[in-house]
Scaffold this motif. Structure first.
Motif, PDB file in Angstrom:
ATOM      1  N   GLY A 193       0.844  -1.199   0.000  1.00 36.06           N
ATOM      2  CA  GLY A 193       0.000   0.000   0.000  1.00 36.06           C
ATOM      3  C   GLY A 193       0.876   1.243   0.000  1.00 36.06           C
ATOM      4  N   GLN A 194       0.250   2.412   0.034  1.00 35.26           N
ATOM      5  CA  GLN A 194       0.985   3.665  -0.015  1.00 35.26           C
ATOM      6  C   GLN A 194       1.847   3.894   1.227  1.00 35.26           C
ATOM      7  N   ASP A 195       1.475   3.274   2.304  1.00 38.67           N
ATOM      8  CA  ASP A 195       2.253   3.463   3.537  1.00 38.67           C
ATOM      9  C   ASP A 195       2.829   2.139   4.048  1.00 38.67           C
ATOM     10  N   GLU A 196       2.960   1.185   3.134  1.00 38.80           N
ATOM     11  CA  GLU A 196       3.527  -0.108   3.548  1.00 38.80           C
ATOM     12  C   GLU A 196       4.384  -0.683   2.406  1.00 38.80           C
ATOM     13  N   ILE A 197       5.639  -0.327   2.439  1.00 40.47           N
ATOM     14  CA  ILE A 197       6.618  -0.835   1.467  1.00 40.47           C
ATOM     15  C   ILE A 197       7.613  -1.687   2.251  1.00 40.47           C
ATOM     16  N   ILE A 198       7.582  -2.982   1.992  1.00 40.27           N
ATOM     17  CA  ILE A 198       8.413  -3.921   2.756  1.00 40.27           C
ATOM     18  C   ILE A 198       9.738  -4.145   2.024  1.00 40.27           C
ATOM     19  N   ASN A 212       9.228  -2.316   7.373  1.00 37.54           N
ATOM     20  CA  ASN A 212       8.427  -1.374   6.600  1.00 37.54           C
ATOM     21  C   ASN A 212       9.187  -0.048   6.432  1.00 37.54           C
ATOM     22  N   LEU A 213       9.268   0.432   5.188  1.00 35.23           N
ATOM     23  CA  LEU A 213       9.947   1.701   4.933  1.00 35.23           C
ATOM     24  C   LEU A 213       9.319   2.836   5.731  1.00 35.23           C
TER      25      LEU A 213
END
Length: 229
Positions: A193-198, A212-213
């Motif tokens: 998602g927009q706030d979940e870049i693993i 998570n970034l």
């Protein structure tokens, strides 16, 4: 009469003797300085001329030998510089790898999960963040830079966070909110998602793991993302 005759003869003899002595003594006095002067002149010339000739020749010989040696030095050093110019050409050209291999990149990276952190490490006995990136691609037969700051200049930079995809590389600085050198790196494994870049990385305290970034710790230290291929 006898007395008068005797006196002139004796005076004549006396004068003759004195004159003879004077001429002989003057001749001696004249000859002695001439001989001593000539002998001194010869001796002085014999001492200085040999000393001057080597001194006149040695500097020219030294300069010549120094020039010859200096001319030879660059030739001996030249071969040592060639490997430095050829090293970048050993890397796989950015963008040349097939993007279809990205799932394989993620799969190989996850096999290192739990590997302890070791600075300079390159295997599952111990590995660091840039070593993880390098080793994952090495197992695929792809050569990439080993050092994190070099990795941060490899490929194409991604302008927006929203454009980040799996397989991209993320880079971080030591302190949140401050500019600095690249000190940490990881590979994106999933975008949820927009706030979940693993992304997967080699943590200094917990080893290889995924985070998570947008977590508080990494969001403030994030500086750039690169798409290597």
């Amino acid at each position: 009469m006898k007395k008068y005759l005797f006196q002139p003869r004796s005076c004549t003899i006396f004068i003759f003797l004195i004159t003879t002595l004077l001429f002989s003594s003057c001749d001696t006095l004249r000859k002695t300085p001439e001989r001593s002067t000539s002998s001194r002149g010869t001796a002085s010339r014999g001492r200085t001329s040999p000393a001057r000739r080597p001194s006149d020749r040695r500097p020219s010989d030294r300069r010549t030998s120094d020039r010859r040696t200096s001319d030879r030095r660059p030739i001996s050093k030249a071969p040592a510089r060639k490997p430095a110019t050829t090293r970048p050409s050993t890397y796989t050209r950015p963008g040349s790898a097939n993007t279809a291999n990205i799932p394989q990149v993620v799969q190989i990276a996850r096999t290192y999960t739990g590997t302890p952190y070791r600075s300079g490490g390159n295997d599952k006995q111990g590995i660091d963040c840039s070593g993880l990136i390098c080793q994952v691609y090495s197992e695929m037969g792809v050569k990439v830079p080993r050092i994190s700051w070099q990795q941060s200049e490899f490929g194409q930079e991604i302008g927006k966070i929203e454009e980040i995809k799996p397989g991209d590389w993320l880079f971080f600085v030591p302190e949140a909110g401050k500019e600095g050198y690249v000190s940490h790196a990881g590979i994106v494994t999933d975008v949820r998602g927009q706030d979940e870049i693993i992304f997967i990385h080699a943590s200094t305290s917990r080893g290889v793991r995924e985070d998570n970034l947008f977590s508080t710790y990494f969001k403030g230290r994030f500086v750039k993302a690169m798409r290597p291929f």
